[in-house]
Write a protein that holds these residues in place. Structure first.
Motif, PDB file in Angstrom:
ATOM      1  N   GLY A  22       0.813  -1.216   0.000  1.00 22.61           N
ATOM      2  CA  GLY A  22       0.000   0.000   0.000  1.00 22.61           C
ATOM      3  C   GLY A  22       0.847   1.266   0.000  1.00 22.61           C
ATOM      4  N   PHE A  75       2.272   1.499  -3.488  1.00 27.53           N
ATOM      5  CA  PHE A  75       1.195   1.724  -4.445  1.00 27.53           C
ATOM      6  C   PHE A  75       0.724   3.183  -4.353  1.00 27.53           C
ATOM      7  CE2 PHE A  75      -3.183   1.176  -6.106  1.00 27.53           C
ATOM      8  CZ  PHE A  75      -2.859   0.600  -7.318  1.00 27.53           C
ATOM      9  N   GLY A  76       0.679   3.700  -3.133  1.00 26.39           N
ATOM     10  CA  GLY A  76       0.288   5.099  -2.926  1.00 26.39           C
ATOM     11  C   GLY A  76       1.249   6.063  -3.627  1.00 26.39           C
ATOM     12  N   ALA A 125      -5.641  -0.524  -9.062  1.00 24.59           N
ATOM     13  CA  ALA A 125      -6.354   0.022  -7.893  1.00 24.59           C
ATOM     14  C   ALA A 125      -7.727  -0.630  -7.762  1.00 24.59           C
ATOM     15  CB  ALA A 125      -6.497   1.536  -8.023  1.00 24.59           C
ATOM     16  N   CYS A 128      -7.474  -3.958  -6.054  1.00 26.67           N
ATOM     17  CA  CYS A 128      -7.349  -3.837  -4.582  1.00 26.67           C
ATOM     18  C   CYS A 128      -8.732  -3.632  -3.981  1.00 26.67           C
ATOM     19  CB  CYS A 128      -6.484  -2.639  -4.179  1.00 26.67           C
ATOM     20  SG  CYS A 128      -4.817  -2.627  -4.859  1.00 26.67           S
ATOM     21  N   LYS A 129      -9.450  -2.662  -4.578  1.00 27.18           N
ATOM     22  CA  LYS A 129     -10.735  -2.251  -4.014  1.00 27.18           C
ATOM     23  C   LYS A 129     -11.755  -3.383  -4.058  1.00 27.18           C
ATOM     24  CE  LYS A 129     -14.209   1.404  -4.148  1.00 27.18           C
ATOM     25  NZ  LYS A 129     -15.332   0.481  -3.963  1.00 27.18           N
ATOM     26  N   HIS A 160     -11.100  -5.776  -1.316  1.00 26.47           N
ATOM     27  CA  HIS A 160     -11.448  -5.171  -0.021  1.00 26.47           C
ATOM     28  C   HIS A 160     -12.957  -5.142   0.175  1.00 26.47           C
ATOM     29  CE1 HIS A 160      -7.339  -2.923   0.164  1.00 26.47           C
ATOM     30  NE2 HIS A 160      -7.249  -4.186   0.516  1.00 26.47           N
TER      31      HIS A 160
HETATM   32  C1  ASC Z   1      -4.010   2.128  -2.172  1.00 28.04           C
HETATM   33  C2  ASC Z   1      -4.199   1.275  -1.066  1.00 28.04           C
HETATM   34  C3  ASC Z   1      -5.213   0.450  -1.355  1.00 28.04           C
HETATM   35  C4  ASC Z   1      -5.688   0.710  -2.725  1.00 28.04           C
HETATM   36  C5  ASC Z   1      -7.143   0.926  -2.841  1.00 28.04           C
HETATM   37  C6  ASC Z   1      -7.520   1.238  -4.275  1.00 28.04           C
HETATM   38  O1  ASC Z   1      -3.166   2.990  -2.280  1.00 28.04           O
HETATM   39  O2  ASC Z   1      -3.546   1.263   0.082  1.00 28.04           O
HETATM   40  O3  ASC Z   1      -5.705  -0.476  -0.605  1.00 28.04           O
HETATM   41  O4  ASC Z   1      -4.931   1.842  -3.166  1.00 28.04           O
HETATM   42  O5  ASC Z   1      -7.552   1.976  -2.030  1.00 28.04           O
HETATM   43  O6  ASC Z   1      -8.869   1.536  -4.369  1.00 28.04           O
END
Ligand code: ASC
Length: 148
Positions: A42, A45-46, A135, A138-139, A142
């Motif tokens: 994360g 990725f950020g 992204a 990831c979402k 989640h």
């Molecule tokens: C990020 C992060 C996530 C993903 C997610 C993308 O930077 O920590 O878990 O992007 O938010 O929607």
């Protein structure tokens, strides 16, 4: 092959064949392991997101270095979701819908792999194009499998 070498090889094969849970001394270690890999991912990725969204200047070397970490970390968390390691923010569905969970994980590994290829291509447009589906992967996981 001498006896020591064949014993070592046999031992290595046994270790490789052990269930993932056996790789961790205790269930909490598996939770910490998967959370750590996802946390590091994360962070990097950020940094890629900041570049893709124009908050920091585009830099091929930095993009590649971050994408390498992301792609590498993306492969790690899955062993940490071994049987008997429920906990953290993980929803019980992970262990009830294993095929669905694996599909989400595989998707994320695939998209972060493409993100690394894009970062190495050395242009901002390629990075932007690959960042969005990564992204989204990831979402989507989640949304289905992580408690708020
Ligand atoms: C990020 C992060 C996530 C993903 C997610 C993308 O930077 O920590 O878990 O992007 O938010 O929607």
């Amino acid at each position: 092959m001498n006896r020591l070498a064949s014993f070592t090889l046999a031992a290595a094969c046994v270790v490789a064949a052990l269930p993932a849970a056996a790789q961790f001394a205790k269930p909490e270690d598996a939770v910490k392991y998967r959370q750590s890999a996802l946390f590091v991912m994360g962070q990097h990725f950020g940094r890629l997101g900041a570049m893709a969204n124009g908050r920091v200047p585009y830099d091929t070397a930095a993009a590649t270095a971050n994408a390498e970490v992301v792609a590498q970390m993306a492969r790690l968390p899955w062993a940490g979701f071994a049987p008997g390691t429920e906990g953290g923010k993980a929803k019980p569905e992970i262990w009830k819908e294993q095929a669905n969970f694996k599909e989400h994980g595989d998707k994320m590994v695939a998209e972060t792999g493409k993100l690394l290829v894009a970062a190495r291509a050395g242009n901002l447009d390629a990075l932007k194009t690959a960042f969005e589906p990564a992204a989204a992967s990831c979402k989507s996981c989640h949304d289905s499998f992580r408690n708020k």
